[in-house]
Design an enzyme around this catalytic site. Sequence first.
Site, PDB file in Angstrom:
ATOM      1  N   GLY A   1       0.784  -1.244   0.000  1.00 28.85           N
ATOM      2  CA  GLY A   1       0.000   0.000   0.000  1.00 28.85           C
ATOM      3  C   GLY A   1       0.807   1.281   0.000  1.00 28.85           C
TER       4      GLY A   1
ATOM      5  N   ASN B   1       1.751   2.993  -2.650  1.00 30.84           N
ATOM      6  CA  ASN B   1       1.139   3.924  -3.619  1.00 30.84           C
ATOM      7  C   ASN B   1      -0.143   4.526  -3.052  1.00 30.84           C
ATOM      8  OD1 ASN B   1       2.587   4.203  -6.330  1.00 30.84           O
ATOM      9  ND2 ASN B   1       2.757   2.007  -5.884  1.00 30.84           N
TER      10      ASN B   1
ATOM     11  N   MET C   1      -3.463  -7.361  -7.200  1.00 29.23           N
ATOM     12  CA  MET C   1      -2.928  -8.473  -7.987  1.00 29.23           C
ATOM     13  C   MET C   1      -4.032  -9.346  -8.575  1.00 29.23           C
ATOM     14  SD  MET C   1       0.196  -7.798  -7.792  1.00 29.23           S
ATOM     15  CE  MET C   1       1.104  -9.250  -8.327  1.00 29.23           C
TER      16      MET C   1
ATOM     17  N   LEU D   1      -8.674  -7.787 -14.086  1.00 24.17           N
ATOM     18  CA  LEU D   1     -10.064  -7.331 -14.080  1.00 24.17           C
ATOM     19  C   LEU D   1     -10.758  -7.724 -15.376  1.00 24.17           C
ATOM     20  CD1 LEU D   1      -9.556  -3.746 -12.621  1.00 24.17           C
ATOM     21  CD2 LEU D   1     -10.376  -5.778 -11.428  1.00 24.17           C
TER      22      LEU D   1
ATOM     23  N   ASN E   1      -3.977   2.179 -13.444  1.00 27.52           N
ATOM     24  CA  ASN E   1      -3.049   1.250 -12.795  1.00 27.52           C
ATOM     25  C   ASN E   1      -1.649   1.832 -12.858  1.00 27.52           C
ATOM     26  OD1 ASN E   1      -2.087  -1.236 -11.655  1.00 27.52           O
ATOM     27  ND2 ASN E   1      -1.397  -1.869 -13.700  1.00 27.52           N
TER      28      ASN E   1
ATOM     29  N   HIS F   1       2.326   0.542 -12.997  1.00 27.82           N
ATOM     30  CA  HIS F   1       3.113  -0.672 -13.247  1.00 27.82           C
ATOM     31  C   HIS F   1       4.601  -0.306 -13.196  1.00 27.82           C
ATOM     32  CE1 HIS F   1       4.011  -4.640 -14.826  1.00 27.82           C
ATOM     33  NE2 HIS F   1       4.875  -4.070 -15.633  1.00 27.82           N
TER      34      HIS F   1
ATOM     35  N   GLU G   1       9.960   5.135  -5.996  1.00 29.68           N
ATOM     36  CA  GLU G   1       9.940   6.585  -5.723  1.00 29.68           C
ATOM     37  C   GLU G   1       9.250   7.335  -6.852  1.00 29.68           C
ATOM     38  OE1 GLU G   1      13.370   9.184  -4.795  1.00 29.68           O
ATOM     39  OE2 GLU G   1      14.181   7.325  -3.928  1.00 29.68           O
TER      40      GLU G   1
HETATM   41  C1  GRF Z   1       4.047  -1.351  -7.222  1.00 31.63           C
HETATM   42  O1  GRF Z   1       5.363  -1.628  -7.619  1.00 31.63           O
HETATM   43  C2  GRF Z   1       3.151  -1.206  -8.414  1.00 31.63           C
HETATM   44  O2  GRF Z   1       3.805  -0.676  -9.523  1.00 31.63           O
HETATM   45  C3  GRF Z   1       2.738  -2.625  -8.704  1.00 31.63           C
HETATM   46  O3  GRF Z   1       2.581  -3.211  -7.451  1.00 31.63           O
HETATM   47  C4  GRF Z   1       3.415  -2.534  -6.504  1.00 31.63           C
HETATM   48  C5  GRF Z   1       2.515  -2.085  -5.403  1.00 31.63           C
HETATM   49  O4  GRF Z   1       3.232  -1.519  -4.336  1.00 31.63           O
HETATM   50  N1  GRF Z   1       1.558  -2.663  -9.523  1.00 31.63           N
HETATM   51  P1  GRF Z   1       2.468  -0.831  -3.155  1.00 31.63           P
HETATM   52  O5  GRF Z   1       1.502  -1.857  -2.576  1.00 31.63           O
HETATM   53  O6  GRF Z   1       1.750   0.353  -3.696  1.00 31.63           O
HETATM   54  O7  GRF Z   1       3.529  -0.461  -2.164  1.00 31.63           O
END
Ligand code: GRF
Length: 213
Positions: free
Chosen positions: A12, A14, A90, A93, A107, A109, A172
């Site tokens: 989490g 992000n 993960m 959809l 999303n 990535h 980052e």
């Molecule tokens: C991130 O690297 C994102 O790009 C990928 O899953 C990871 C999620 O990290 N889709 P977080 O749970 O947001 O720390």
Amino acid sequence: MVTLGVLISGRGSNLQAILRAIADGRLSARVAVVVSNIEGAPGLAHASAAGVPTVVISHRGWPSREEYDAHLVGVLRAHHVELVCLAGFMRRLTPVLIDAFPHRVLNVHPSLLPAFPGVDAQRQALEHGVRVAGCTVHLVTPTIDAGPIVLQACVPVTDDDTVDTLAARILEEEHRVYPEAIRLVSEGLGRVEGRRWISTGRTAPLSDADGRG
Ligand code: GRF
């Protein structure tokens, strides 16, 4: 102000970056609900700490992906969600969810798509030997990691990088560009043409507070 639903499966970070951008006033949004398919996902605690309601919808036991997604749509609608943000969710959809929020599912990535879609993107990049890696925020379509690209950011790959050091450098940038991409989409500062996102407004970053403008 846009109402967001954030979908997570794990850490989490992000989600935290989105909540920070809102708290800092860089993003005019409200996270109405955080949904996890994994009970006890660490990101759920970040949501609760920020006073955001959480819902766990395990992916187990559903007769089909479509039925899972229909239930998820119901939960998002019940929280008046306008824009769905996948943040380490993960799950693939189906059109049931994607069509319920047309051009309103994002999303992030950890690669410069279309290179290295799918899992372990940072390892794929390192093993391939690329000199530049990065991240992509894109609109979600039924084909995994293939929708219109809203923003990308790149980072160098150094000779002594490990998967972990490279992933941290990319992360980052994810935290920097994801809130900005949410702003662009939620403020209608672009439109989809074919498989391209065409910017129609100011595309400067939300803030230059981090010195990278
Ligand atoms: C991130 O690297 C994102 O790009 C990928 O899953 C990871 C999620 O990290 N889709 P977080 O749970 O947001 O720390």
